[in-house]
Design an enzyme around this catalytic site. Structure first.
Site, PDB file in Angstrom:
ATOM      1  N   CYS A  75      -5.529 -12.211 -13.463  1.00  0.00           N
ATOM      2  CA  CYS A  75      -6.334 -11.038 -13.109  1.00  0.00           C
ATOM      3  C   CYS A  75      -5.626 -10.304 -11.982  1.00  0.00           C
ATOM      4  O   CYS A  75      -5.305 -10.899 -10.945  1.00  0.00           O
ATOM      5  CB  CYS A  75      -7.733 -11.484 -12.673  1.00  0.00           C
ATOM      6  SG  CYS A  75      -8.762 -10.152 -12.009  1.00  0.00           S
ATOM      7  N   GLY A  76      -5.371  -9.015 -12.175  1.00  0.00           N
ATOM      8  CA  GLY A  76      -4.637  -8.231 -11.191  1.00  0.00           C
ATOM      9  C   GLY A  76      -5.374  -8.033  -9.880  1.00  0.00           C
ATOM     10  O   GLY A  76      -4.830  -8.287  -8.792  1.00  0.00           O
ATOM     11  N   ASN A 168      -2.216 -10.674 -19.748  1.00  0.00           N
ATOM     12  CA  ASN A 168      -3.413 -10.752 -20.585  1.00  0.00           C
ATOM     13  C   ASN A 168      -3.431  -9.533 -21.502  1.00  0.00           C
ATOM     14  O   ASN A 168      -2.694  -8.562 -21.285  1.00  0.00           O
ATOM     15  CB  ASN A 168      -4.691 -10.889 -19.736  1.00  0.00           C
ATOM     16  CG  ASN A 168      -4.832  -9.794 -18.701  1.00  0.00           C
ATOM     17  OD1 ASN A 168      -4.122  -8.791 -18.702  1.00  0.00           O
ATOM     18  ND2 ASN A 168      -5.777  -9.957 -17.788  1.00  0.00           N
ATOM     19  N   HIS A 170      -4.297  -6.081 -23.587  1.00  0.00           N
ATOM     20  CA  HIS A 170      -4.942  -4.795 -23.331  1.00  0.00           C
ATOM     21  C   HIS A 170      -4.779  -3.853 -24.512  1.00  0.00           C
ATOM     22  O   HIS A 170      -3.729  -3.811 -25.158  1.00  0.00           O
ATOM     23  CB  HIS A 170      -4.346  -4.142 -22.081  1.00  0.00           C
ATOM     24  CG  HIS A 170      -4.665  -4.872 -20.823  1.00  0.00           C
ATOM     25  ND1 HIS A 170      -5.784  -4.613 -20.066  1.00  0.00           N
ATOM     26  CD2 HIS A 170      -4.028  -5.893 -20.210  1.00  0.00           C
ATOM     27  CE1 HIS A 170      -5.810  -5.441 -19.031  1.00  0.00           C
ATOM     28  NE2 HIS A 170      -4.755  -6.231 -19.104  1.00  0.00           N
ATOM     29  N   GLU A 219     -13.772  -5.039 -19.534  1.00  0.00           N
ATOM     30  CA  GLU A 219     -12.971  -6.242 -19.404  1.00  0.00           C
ATOM     31  C   GLU A 219     -13.480  -7.359 -20.306  1.00  0.00           C
ATOM     32  O   GLU A 219     -14.693  -7.611 -20.378  1.00  0.00           O
ATOM     33  CB  GLU A 219     -12.955  -6.729 -17.956  1.00  0.00           C
ATOM     34  CG  GLU A 219     -12.161  -5.833 -17.017  1.00  0.00           C
ATOM     35  CD  GLU A 219     -11.812  -6.548 -15.732  1.00  0.00           C
ATOM     36  OE1 GLU A 219     -11.190  -7.629 -15.808  1.00  0.00           O
ATOM     37  OE2 GLU A 219     -12.165  -6.027 -14.655  1.00  0.00           O
ATOM     38  N   CYS A 228      -9.766  -2.762 -12.645  1.00  0.00           N
ATOM     39  CA  CYS A 228      -9.020  -3.810 -13.357  1.00  0.00           C
ATOM     40  C   CYS A 228      -7.542  -3.565 -13.075  1.00  0.00           C
ATOM     41  O   CYS A 228      -6.986  -2.552 -13.522  1.00  0.00           O
ATOM     42  CB  CYS A 228      -9.304  -3.751 -14.853  1.00  0.00           C
ATOM     43  SG  CYS A 228      -8.337  -4.932 -15.830  1.00  0.00           S
ATOM     44  N   GLY A 231      -5.321  -3.835 -16.141  1.00  0.00           N
ATOM     45  CA  GLY A 231      -5.643  -2.683 -16.978  1.00  0.00           C
ATOM     46  C   GLY A 231      -4.991  -1.408 -16.487  1.00  0.00           C
ATOM     47  O   GLY A 231      -4.518  -0.586 -17.282  1.00  0.00           O
TER      48      GLY A 231
END
Length: 284
Positions: A75-76, A168, A170, A219, A228, A231
């Protein structure tokens, strides 16, 4: 057993941080994470992040459970919060790092390097984006092909989507006005679309200018969030790939802006804040 925690947020994307450096597995199971992420009956958060011992050539390991109990690769916004949390832990132990200071963090999405900046921001080397269908993964095109402006049928209309993996998965699509988007209705239909066998995060992007994107996000496992980080990185990559923006831009999210750069060495760099909210103790 009482568990101490600290809550952080990155542009409103909020997390419960737990010092789990004493053992290699999280002290909570996904069901407990779901309980404490509940905003009415728990602490309230988009996810729970555990700081675990290092693996291989890293400094620490990151594990995260989403509010629905699922476990994403990374997770950023969360890794920026983790960097600030680790800084606070080390400082409390008498080893304050000299800034700028980088941590090498092992995640399920690979090794990620957040760097604490003297101005309080956190700059994260997010690595090289993956663009092949097999890496996202998606069945929209052949496994060895890139997913760029492909047609996807959702909610009775056809969308042009670009697939990007930033640790992850997107799915990025471009719209005229993100403010008018029925995100709560559309988001789950993208997330669970059969073209994405591992589900997907979805970014809806409005092009303001060549260096300015506006974004709303649904998300995977958390729903509509204020920000995000992965994202925002995926959005810039998709916009640059399709000629809609430059390789460096501000991505404006509901919670605030992130600075994203897709460098000449093909690596993505994300810079943004991470702030401590409060600390506490709960009975696990």
């Amino acid at each position: 057993m009482a568990v101490e925690f600290v809550k952080y947020h990155g542009l409103g994307n909020d997390f419960i941080l737990i010092d789990n450096r004493h053992q290699p597995e999280p002290v909570w199971q996904p069901e407990q994470a779901m309980r404490w992420c509940d905003r009415n009956r728990g602490i309230g958060a988009d996810g729970v992040i555990f700081a675990l011992p290092a693996q291989r050539d890293t400094d620490y390991t990151m594990r995260i459970f989403n509010a629905d109990g699922s476990e994403p690769e990374m997770c950023g916004n969360g890794i920026r919060c983790l960097a600030r949390f680790l800084d606070a832990l080390e400082s409390a132990e008498g080893h304050p790092p000299t800034l700028p200071h980088a941590y090498r963090i092992h995640t399920l999405g690979g090794t990620i390097t957040p760097e604490l900046q003297p101005d309080g921001q956190v700059k994260v080397d997010m690595g090289v984006p993956k663009l092949l269908a097999q890496d996202i993964p998606t069945t929209l095109v052949a496994r060895e092909q890139k997913v760029i402006d492909q047609m996807l049928r959702v909610a009775g209309q056809t969308w042009e989507v670009t697939g990007v993996n930033i640790g992850n998965p997107h799915c990025v699509t471009f719209v005229e006005d993100v403010a008018e988007l029925p995100l709560v209705t559309l988001g789950p239909q993208f997330e669970y679309h059969p073209a994405f066998p591992q589900r997907v995060n979805t970014e809806f992007i409005q092009i303001i200018g060549p260096k300015h994107l506006k974004m709303r996000v649904w998300e995977r496992g958390a729903g509509a969030t204020l920000a995000c980080g992965t994202g925002a990185c995926a959005a810039l990559v998709a916009a640059a790939l399709t000629g809609r923006c430059d390789r460096t831009a501000t991505v404006e999210l509901p919670g605030g802006p992130l600075q994203i750069e897709w460098s000449a060495n093909n690596r993505i760099y994300m810079t943004g804040p991470a702030e401590r909210v409060f600390q506490g103790q709960v009975e696990a």
